[in-house]
Enzyme design. Structure first.
Site, PDB file in Angstrom:
ATOM      1  N   SER A 101     -75.990 -25.253   8.756  1.00 14.41           N
ATOM      2  CA  SER A 101     -76.119 -24.160   9.718  1.00 14.41           C
ATOM      3  C   SER A 101     -74.922 -24.096  10.649  1.00 14.41           C
ATOM      4  O   SER A 101     -74.317 -23.035  10.847  1.00 14.41           O
ATOM      5  CB  SER A 101     -77.406 -24.338  10.534  1.00 14.41           C
ATOM      6  OG  SER A 101     -77.514 -23.347  11.523  1.00 14.41           O
ATOM      7  N   ARG A 144     -86.457 -22.135   9.607  1.00 14.30           N
ATOM      8  CA  ARG A 144     -86.502 -23.557   9.987  1.00 14.30           C
ATOM      9  C   ARG A 144     -87.325 -23.756  11.245  1.00 14.30           C
ATOM     10  O   ARG A 144     -88.059 -24.735  11.387  1.00 14.30           O
ATOM     11  CB  ARG A 144     -85.076 -24.087  10.236  1.00 14.30           C
ATOM     12  CG  ARG A 144     -84.268 -24.387   8.990  1.00 14.30           C
ATOM     13  CD  ARG A 144     -82.815 -24.658   9.341  1.00 14.30           C
ATOM     14  NE  ARG A 144     -82.676 -25.791  10.231  1.00 14.30           N
ATOM     15  CZ  ARG A 144     -81.699 -25.922  11.142  1.00 14.30           C
ATOM     16  NH1 ARG A 144     -80.792 -24.961  11.281  1.00 14.30           N
ATOM     17  NH2 ARG A 144     -81.638 -26.976  11.905  1.00 14.30           N
ATOM     18  N   LYS A 182     -71.313 -21.309  10.179  1.00 10.26           N
ATOM     19  CA  LYS A 182     -70.939 -20.329  11.214  1.00 10.26           C
ATOM     20  C   LYS A 182     -69.540 -20.613  11.756  1.00 10.26           C
ATOM     21  O   LYS A 182     -68.747 -19.693  11.988  1.00 10.26           O
ATOM     22  CB  LYS A 182     -71.951 -20.352  12.363  1.00 10.26           C
ATOM     23  CG  LYS A 182     -73.309 -19.767  12.018  1.00 10.26           C
ATOM     24  CD  LYS A 182     -74.151 -19.514  13.246  1.00 10.26           C
ATOM     25  CE  LYS A 182     -74.621 -20.778  13.934  1.00 10.26           C
ATOM     26  NZ  LYS A 182     -75.758 -21.415  13.260  1.00 10.26           N
ATOM     27  N   ASP A 214     -77.445 -18.073   6.782  1.00  9.96           N
ATOM     28  CA  ASP A 214     -77.848 -18.971   7.874  1.00  9.96           C
ATOM     29  C   ASP A 214     -78.775 -18.268   8.844  1.00  9.96           C
ATOM     30  O   ASP A 214     -79.725 -18.870   9.350  1.00  9.96           O
ATOM     31  CB  ASP A 214     -76.619 -19.494   8.614  1.00  9.96           C
ATOM     32  CG  ASP A 214     -77.010 -20.306   9.838  1.00  9.96           C
ATOM     33  OD1 ASP A 214     -77.592 -21.387   9.653  1.00  9.96           O
ATOM     34  OD2 ASP A 214     -76.777 -19.840  10.963  1.00  9.96           O
ATOM     35  N   HIS A 246     -69.841 -26.664  19.841  1.00  8.55           N
ATOM     36  CA  HIS A 246     -71.225 -26.488  19.420  1.00  8.55           C
ATOM     37  C   HIS A 246     -72.039 -27.703  19.837  1.00  8.55           C
ATOM     38  O   HIS A 246     -71.616 -28.842  19.671  1.00  8.55           O
ATOM     39  CB  HIS A 246     -71.346 -26.306  17.910  1.00  8.55           C
ATOM     40  CG  HIS A 246     -72.753 -25.973  17.488  1.00  8.55           C
ATOM     41  ND1 HIS A 246     -73.224 -24.687  17.443  1.00  8.55           N
ATOM     42  CD2 HIS A 246     -73.795 -26.773  17.159  1.00  8.55           C
ATOM     43  CE1 HIS A 246     -74.497 -24.702  17.082  1.00  8.55           C
ATOM     44  NE2 HIS A 246     -74.868 -25.955  16.907  1.00  8.55           N
TER      45      HIS A 246
END
Length: 453
Positions: A194, A179, A198, A172, A93
């Site tokens: 967030s 956001r 996930k 989320d 990520h």
């Protein structure tokens, strides 16, 4: 009396507004209200925005952050993979940068190494590009899969990149979009909640995080990036994942292409080991770190070499093609994209403007945020949740920092949207040239990886 009868959304917002700490039950309550099945029970978007802004301005404590991560993770479905996949399920990520298309290269490269990569990605957030927006530039590719399809593609190909379903970290998905429109994107505790919610739902064995720092990142300075990286690693480890983080430079764009279709094209070139070296190097470092973390290689360097070999041998490109076909792209289109003329199928700008260098010397810096803002104005990003993006516009940097340039030589190409009409408010050549810094002498190379955690 039930626990929920003791709480109200306005009171929880008020507590956070007044800098009071919320307990675990209060945070669970507000997340439950965000995902409530009926409109009567569900919290209003305005209240979600108020909660996010109060949290942004007054902060969430470490205890509150962990409670938020847990509540968001368990707000929906969590994957439980076959026993035979144990020790092979991984993901990467990035906190978001300019020209960051690494997921499109790394996921198939890891699959070619025998790993399973269940990548649940997002759309553009703020000025950063979204992986899903890039992939949707590919004809037929579907980012909306049922969980059963997701597992099927993973079983068959080894990697799958899709968006969140309605029942994977559903809180989320709602918070993420709000956001983006309430200027609360860049608060570390909300970023942690967030990302980790996930990834925890994905049931990962290992996760590598690419925490960007610099002008084109949410974290502008090293101290903030390091703090975020440490929080991410700590929260991820609580869920049993082996988490590592790299803090990487984002003062200059990554690679040469910025823009949805342009980044897909550059990713495919990189899968052939023909892309920009900074992009390929960072892909190899992140993939190598995952292989090393899982004990698949004896060192990070060995891991990097294994990732690079998948690019050289064509095995990563094959996995990419297989993933496209498995997610809806026609076989003939996927073949052309990977082995023929990709521009037969990718959206292409009808008008391209070349910007010439005003001087001779070396490119010292390129303002990544300036480039991102330009691309956003041209339509590469969105201004409100759910609004469409354009696939064809963007920028190609023909000169990168450290490269020599002659006076009047082409610095970059600006690919304009096909519905573009001249509008100096959107962009001008002078604005673009202001994003470049030149120097008569060759500048010292900048480290791509600033720190590893």
């Amino acid at each position: 009396m039930s626990e929920s009868n003791n709480f109200s959304v306005p009171n929880i917002i008020r507590k956070k507004r007044d800098k009071e700490e919320l307990d675990d039950a209060e945070i669970r309550y507000i997340i439950d209200k965000i995902i409530a099945p009926s409109a009567e029970e569900r919290i209003h978007d305005a209240q979600i925005g108020a909660f996010l802004m109060a949290s942004y301005l007054n902060g969430l404590s470490p205890t509150e952050t962990v409670s938020l991560v847990k509540a968001m993770t368990f707000s929906g479905f969590q994957f439980n993979w076959p026993e035979g996949w144990k020790g092979t399920v991984v993901d990467k990520h990035s906190t978001g940068g300019v020209g960051d298309k690494i997921s499109l290269i790394l996921a198939p490269a890891l699959a070619a190494c025998g790993l399973k990569v269940p990548m649940i990605s997002g759309r553009g957030l703020g000025f950063t590009g979204g992986t899903l927006d890039k992939l949707e530039a590919i004809p037929g590719y579907s980012v909306s899969l049922r969980k059963e399809q997701f597992v099927e593609v993973l079983e068959k190909v080894g990697c799958c990149i899709m968006g969140q379903t309605s029942d994977i970290a559903p809180a989320d998905k709602i918070i993420y979009s709000i956001r983006d429109t309430t200027s609360t994107v860049d608060y570390d505790s909300l970023i942690v909640a967030s990302i980790i919610s996930k990834k925890a739902a994905e049931g990962l064995d290992a996760l590598v995080l690419d925490v960007k720092v610099g002008k084109g990142a949410m974290m502008k300075n090293f101290a903030d990036a390091e703090n975020l990286a440490e929080k991410l690693v700590s929260a991820g480890n609580l869920f049993g994942m082996k988490v590592s983080a790299l803090i990487t430079d984002m003062n200059d764009p990554l690679g040469r292409a910025v823009g949805n279709a342009l980044e897909v094209a550059e990713s495919i070139q990189s899968l052939k080991n023909q892309g920009p070296e900074d992009l390929i190097e960072l892909t190899c470092v992140l993939g190598g770190q995952l292989l090393y973390t899982l004990g698949k290689t004896g060192s990070l360097e060995e891991g990097k070499e294994e990732i690079r070999e998948t690019l050289l041998s064509g095995t990563a490109l094959k996995k990419f093609k297989d993933m496209l076909v498995s997610q809806g792209t026609k076989e003939s289109v996927a073949h052309d994209l990977c082995h023929g003329d990709m521009w037969k199928h990718l959206p292409k700008a009808e008008k391209v403007v070349e910007i010439l260098s005003p001087t001779a010397g070396y490119v010292k810096d390129i303002d990544a945020l300036g480039i991102a803002t330009l691309c956003h104005r041209l339509g590469c990003g969105r201004t409100c949740p759910g609004s469409p993006v354009k696939f064809e516009p963007g920028v190609i940097l023909l000169k990168k920092p450290g490269e020599r340039v002659a006076e009047k030589e082409v610095l970059l190409q600006v690919h304009l949207p096909n519905d573009y009409s001249d509008n100096p408010v959107l962009w001008s050549e002078d604005q673009v040239l202001d994003m470049f810094t030149f120097h008569p002498d060759e500048p010292a190379p900048k480290p791509l990886v600033v720190k590893m955690l």
